[in-house]
Design a protein around this motif. Structure first.
Motif, PDB file in Angstrom:
ATOM      1  N   VAL A 249     -12.069  16.965 127.103  1.00 17.86           N
ATOM      2  CA  VAL A 249     -10.609  16.943 126.952  1.00 17.86           C
ATOM      3  C   VAL A 249     -10.229  16.314 125.618  1.00 17.86           C
ATOM      4  CG1 VAL A 249      -8.503  15.855 127.809  1.00 17.86           C
ATOM      5  CG2 VAL A 249     -10.056  16.980 129.403  1.00 17.86           C
ATOM      6  N   ALA A 250     -10.818  15.172 125.322  1.00 18.70           N
ATOM      7  CA  ALA A 250     -10.489  14.473 124.079  1.00 18.70           C
ATOM      8  C   ALA A 250     -10.890  15.292 122.856  1.00 18.70           C
ATOM      9  CB  ALA A 250     -11.186  13.116 124.048  1.00 18.70           C
ATOM     10  N   LEU A 251     -12.042  15.941 122.923  1.00 14.43           N
ATOM     11  CA  LEU A 251     -12.521  16.721 121.786  1.00 14.43           C
ATOM     12  C   LEU A 251     -11.603  17.904 121.502  1.00 14.43           C
ATOM     13  CD1 LEU A 251     -14.884  16.761 119.779  1.00 14.43           C
ATOM     14  CD2 LEU A 251     -16.135  18.207 121.391  1.00 14.43           C
ATOM     15  N   GLY A 252     -11.221  18.638 122.561  1.00 16.18           N
ATOM     16  CA  GLY A 252     -10.340  19.785 122.367  1.00 16.18           C
ATOM     17  C   GLY A 252      -8.962  19.386 121.864  1.00 16.18           C
ATOM     18  N   TRP A 253      -8.418  18.308 122.443  1.00 12.73           N
ATOM     19  CA  TRP A 253      -7.085  17.873 122.029  1.00 12.73           C
ATOM     20  C   TRP A 253      -7.100  17.355 120.595  1.00 12.73           C
ATOM     21  CZ3 TRP A 253      -2.410  18.671 123.932  1.00 12.73           C
ATOM     22  CH2 TRP A 253      -1.357  17.923 123.423  1.00 12.73           C
ATOM     23  N   GLN A 254      -8.117  16.576 120.258  1.00 10.15           N
ATOM     24  CA  GLN A 254      -8.194  16.018 118.909  1.00 10.15           C
ATOM     25  C   GLN A 254      -8.395  17.110 117.870  1.00 10.15           C
ATOM     26  OE1 GLN A 254     -11.445  13.283 118.128  1.00 10.15           O
ATOM     27  NE2 GLN A 254     -10.198  12.112 116.681  1.00 10.15           N
ATOM     28  N   MET A 255      -9.227  18.105 118.193  1.00  9.91           N
ATOM     29  CA  MET A 255      -9.437  19.214 117.269  1.00  9.91           C
ATOM     30  C   MET A 255      -8.130  19.955 117.015  1.00  9.91           C
ATOM     31  SD  MET A 255     -11.297  21.171 115.339  1.00  9.91           S
ATOM     32  CE  MET A 255     -13.058  21.087 115.704  1.00  9.91           C
ATOM     33  N   TYR A 256      -7.399  20.238 118.083  1.00 10.59           N
ATOM     34  CA  TYR A 256      -6.143  20.980 117.929  1.00 10.59           C
ATOM     35  C   TYR A 256      -5.117  20.157 117.154  1.00 10.59           C
ATOM     36  CZ  TYR A 256      -2.315  24.152 119.089  1.00 10.59           C
ATOM     37  OH  TYR A 256      -1.272  25.033 119.016  1.00 10.59           O
ATOM     38  N   ALA A 257      -5.052  18.849 117.444  1.00  8.19           N
ATOM     39  CA  ALA A 257      -4.103  17.988 116.735  1.00  8.19           C
ATOM     40  C   ALA A 257      -4.426  17.898 115.252  1.00  8.19           C
ATOM     41  CB  ALA A 257      -4.104  16.598 117.368  1.00  8.19           C
ATOM     42  N   LEU A 258      -5.710  17.759 114.919  1.00  6.38           N
ATOM     43  CA  LEU A 258      -6.108  17.704 113.509  1.00  6.38           C
ATOM     44  C   LEU A 258      -5.800  19.021 112.804  1.00  6.38           C
ATOM     45  CD1 LEU A 258      -9.563  15.860 113.700  1.00  6.38           C
ATOM     46  CD2 LEU A 258      -7.478  15.013 112.595  1.00  6.38           C
ATOM     47  N   ALA A 259      -6.111  20.141 113.467  1.00  7.42           N
ATOM     48  CA  ALA A 259      -5.914  21.443 112.846  1.00  7.42           C
ATOM     49  C   ALA A 259      -4.434  21.748 112.632  1.00  7.42           C
ATOM     50  CB  ALA A 259      -6.559  22.533 113.698  1.00  7.42           C
ATOM     51  N   ARG A 260      -3.570  21.337 113.573  1.00  4.94           N
ATOM     52  CA  ARG A 260      -2.149  21.661 113.473  1.00  4.94           C
ATOM     53  C   ARG A 260      -1.450  20.913 112.337  1.00  4.94           C
ATOM     54  NH1 ARG A 260       1.044  24.541 113.903  1.00  4.94           N
ATOM     55  NH2 ARG A 260       2.600  24.048 115.489  1.00  4.94           N
ATOM     56  N   GLN A 261      -2.114  19.917 111.772  1.00  5.74           N
ATOM     57  CA  GLN A 261      -1.518  19.214 110.638  1.00  5.74           C
ATOM     58  C   GLN A 261      -1.387  20.108 109.415  1.00  5.74           C
ATOM     59  OE1 GLN A 261      -3.887  15.711 109.948  1.00  5.74           O
ATOM     60  NE2 GLN A 261      -3.402  14.794 111.940  1.00  5.74           N
ATOM     61  N   THR A 262      -2.276  21.085 109.307  1.00  4.72           N
ATOM     62  CA  THR A 262      -2.278  21.950 108.117  1.00  4.72           C
ATOM     63  C   THR A 262      -2.366  23.437 108.441  1.00  4.72           C
ATOM     64  OG1 THR A 262      -4.686  21.707 107.937  1.00  4.72           O
ATOM     65  CG2 THR A 262      -3.323  20.153 106.689  1.00  4.72           C
ATOM     66  N   ARG A 263      -2.510  23.797 109.724  1.00  5.22           N
ATOM     67  CA  ARG A 263      -2.752  25.201 110.069  1.00  5.22           C
ATOM     68  C   ARG A 263      -1.749  25.698 111.096  1.00  5.22           C
ATOM     69  NH1 ARG A 263      -7.677  22.631 109.363  1.00  5.22           N
ATOM     70  NH2 ARG A 263      -9.198  23.671 107.994  1.00  5.22           N
ATOM     71  N   SER A 264      -1.711  27.023 111.258  1.00  2.00           N
ATOM     72  CA  SER A 264      -0.817  27.655 112.229  1.00  2.00           C
ATOM     73  C   SER A 264      -1.379  27.509 113.635  1.00  2.00           C
ATOM     74  CB  SER A 264      -0.662  29.146 111.900  1.00  2.00           C
ATOM     75  OG  SER A 264      -1.894  29.824 112.113  1.00  2.00           O
ATOM     76  N   VAL A 265      -0.567  27.912 114.630  1.00  6.20           N
ATOM     77  CA  VAL A 265      -1.013  27.875 116.028  1.00  6.20           C
ATOM     78  C   VAL A 265      -2.263  28.742 116.218  1.00  6.20           C
ATOM     79  CG1 VAL A 265      -0.401  28.541 118.383  1.00  6.20           C
ATOM     80  CG2 VAL A 265       1.281  27.369 116.950  1.00  6.20           C
ATOM     81  N   GLU A 266      -2.217  29.959 115.663  1.00  7.47           N
ATOM     82  CA  GLU A 266      -3.356  30.873 115.852  1.00  7.47           C
ATOM     83  C   GLU A 266      -4.622  30.338 115.191  1.00  7.47           C
ATOM     84  OE1 GLU A 266       0.373  32.852 116.567  1.00  7.47           O
ATOM     85  OE2 GLU A 266      -0.358  31.755 114.816  1.00  7.47           O
ATOM     86  N   GLU A 267      -4.519  29.812 114.001  1.00  5.52           N
ATOM     87  CA  GLU A 267      -5.684  29.263 113.305  1.00  5.52           C
ATOM     88  C   GLU A 267      -6.227  28.028 114.026  1.00  5.52           C
ATOM     89  OE1 GLU A 267      -4.632  30.526 108.689  1.00  5.52           O
ATOM     90  OE2 GLU A 267      -3.833  28.667 109.522  1.00  5.52           O
ATOM     91  N   SER A 268      -5.331  27.204 114.545  1.00  3.44           N
ATOM     92  CA  SER A 268      -5.759  26.011 115.268  1.00  3.44           C
ATOM     93  C   SER A 268      -6.444  26.391 116.577  1.00  3.44           C
ATOM     94  CB  SER A 268      -4.559  25.102 115.547  1.00  3.44           C
ATOM     95  OG  SER A 268      -3.948  24.692 114.340  1.00  3.44           O
TER      96      SER A 268
END
Length: 417
Positions: A40-59
């Motif tokens: 859970v933590a890994l998936g959420w953290q990955m998505y949160a980090l990616a959304r700082q600079t990327r779109s929903v689809e890319e994240s």
């Protein structure tokens, strides 16, 4: 009237009298809970980090990449891992794997606490986690049947599933709450739970070393592959799970649905992650007290079909409560099919071959889970998260019908005794 001999008593009470199995069950529960919290933590953290600079689809694609990163070592190491489980002490293999998982969770906790977490680091840790799980799954699957009399095996498999599914309810909920505080808290909790699992598995007293197998490592691996291919019930069961879950891996997209489709945040994400496990635990509790006796094949195909239908409902839902119901049905149906598959495979497989057969099964299941996450991420990149989930549910239904025709022996499988 005297009580029946434990060798023939197949009640839950008889299973609870098996001391080594009990500590194994506790270890399995603690380790499963740790894996859920970390996931859970890994998936959420990955998505949160990616959304700082990327779109929903890319994240969403990067969240799916976690599954691919975890699967690559499983693909490369599973067959040697099966041979290891059939040649070396299985308890020792589990201890070494748990040590690796403790190290991975500790690194993630430190990275989150000190602020140097990054997308490459998360993917790298996922690779290490996958390597540990590649050896863990065959050894754990092969160890369980060594700790109970054969008549108790179907019930023990149901209780093993209950441990996993109970952890799958508590783990995502606990992980969601901890992630709401910080990812570091979630990873630290995983470290503690992995340590508990390592301590309890070391308490097993029975010998867990399998009978020595002659031949080279390559010879033993080929024997395992040949056995799975020739046993059509075994091959059909594990390949059905592979393709159905590969296509229907909507749970990999839960961070996306929680944040940008249902708009329920981290707490809602934890609830959604617990949804499949709620249904699965209900079915596991029932099976623990009422194991399936007849029409096993039809139960398995029915479970996979309901899994596909529930995935379609989840894809189309815009209500968190309807989504939770759909996920609960999805999890319950998956639990039913997994129970039948595991029982069939372990009943027809001799102990000397269990590690290698479990390794092949792990490879197929790993492909369905980790590659399913990757497939969901890729399809979400092009069709969006809703289209990806809908595609997966329809695909699972098609696979169910096709496999029912390709493997009539599996469809007609009757007794689980």
């Amino acid at each position: 009237m005297p009580e029946p001999s434990p060798a023939y008593d197949i009640s839950a009470r008889a299973l609870l009298r098996e001391r080594d199995y009990l500590v194994f069950w506790i270890s399995r529960f603690a380790g499963s809970l740790a894996a859920q919290v970390e996931s859970v933590a890994l998936g959420w953290q990955m998505y949160a980090l990616a959304r700082q600079t990327r779109s929903v689809e890319e994240s969403a694609f990067l969240v799916g990449m976690i599954g691919l990163a975890a699967f690559v070592p499983v693909f490369l190491l599973t067959l040697p891992a099966g041979e290891t489980a059939d040649r070396h002490e299985r308890k020792r293999v589990l201890q070494l794997c748990l040590a690796g998982e403790i190290a991975s969770a500790a690194l993630l906790a430190l990275a989150a606490w000190r602020g140097f977490a990054s997308v490459p680091l998360l993917l790298g840790v996922a690779v290490g986690f996958g390597a540990a799980r590649a050896f863990f799954s065959p050894a754990s699957t092969a160890l369980g049947p060594m700790l109970v009399p054969r008549p108790l095996l179907p019930r023990a498999i149901a209780w093993n599933s209950l441990a996993w599914q109970t952890a799958s309810i508590a783990g995502p909920a606990l992980g969601g709450l901890l992630v709401a505080l910080s990812s570091a808290h979630a990873y630290a909790a995983a470290v503690v739970l992995y340590a508990i699992s390592a301590v309890t598995v070391s308490m097993i007293r029975k010998s867990t070393r399998p009978q020595t197998q002659p031949g080279s490592r390559w010879t033993l691996m080929k024997e395992g592959l040949r056995y799975v291919w020739r046993q059509k019930i075994v091959f059909g069961a594990i390949s059905l799970d592979l393709f159905a879950v590969l296509l229907g891996g909507a749970t990999a997209l839960l961070p996306v649905f929680a944040r940008d489709v249902l708009h329920v945040g981290a707490e809602g994400f934890g609830l959604l992650r617990a949804g499949p496990a709620i249904g699965a635990t209900a079915i596991a509790l029932y099976l623990a007290g009422h194991p399936i006796r007849t029409k096993a094949g039809m139960f398995m195909f029915g479970g996979v079909a309901v899994f596909g239908l529930a995935t379609v409902v989840f894809a189309l839902s815009r209500s968190i409560w309807l989504s939770l119901v759909a996920l609960a049905f999805l999890g319950g149906a998956d639990m039913l099919s997994v129970y039948v598959r595991q029982t069939l495979v372990q009943l027809v497989t001799p102990d000397a071959m269990r590690g290698r057969v479990a390794a092949v099964s792990t490879l197929f299941i790993g492909a369905s889970n980790e590659l399913g996450e990757f497939e969901s991420g890729v399809t979400a990149r092009f069709f969006g998260p809703i289209g990806a989930a809908l595609f997966g549910g329809v695909g699972a239904l098609i696979v169910t019908g096709l496999w029912a025709k390709l493997f009539p022996a599996l469809r007609k499988a009757d007794r689980l005794e």
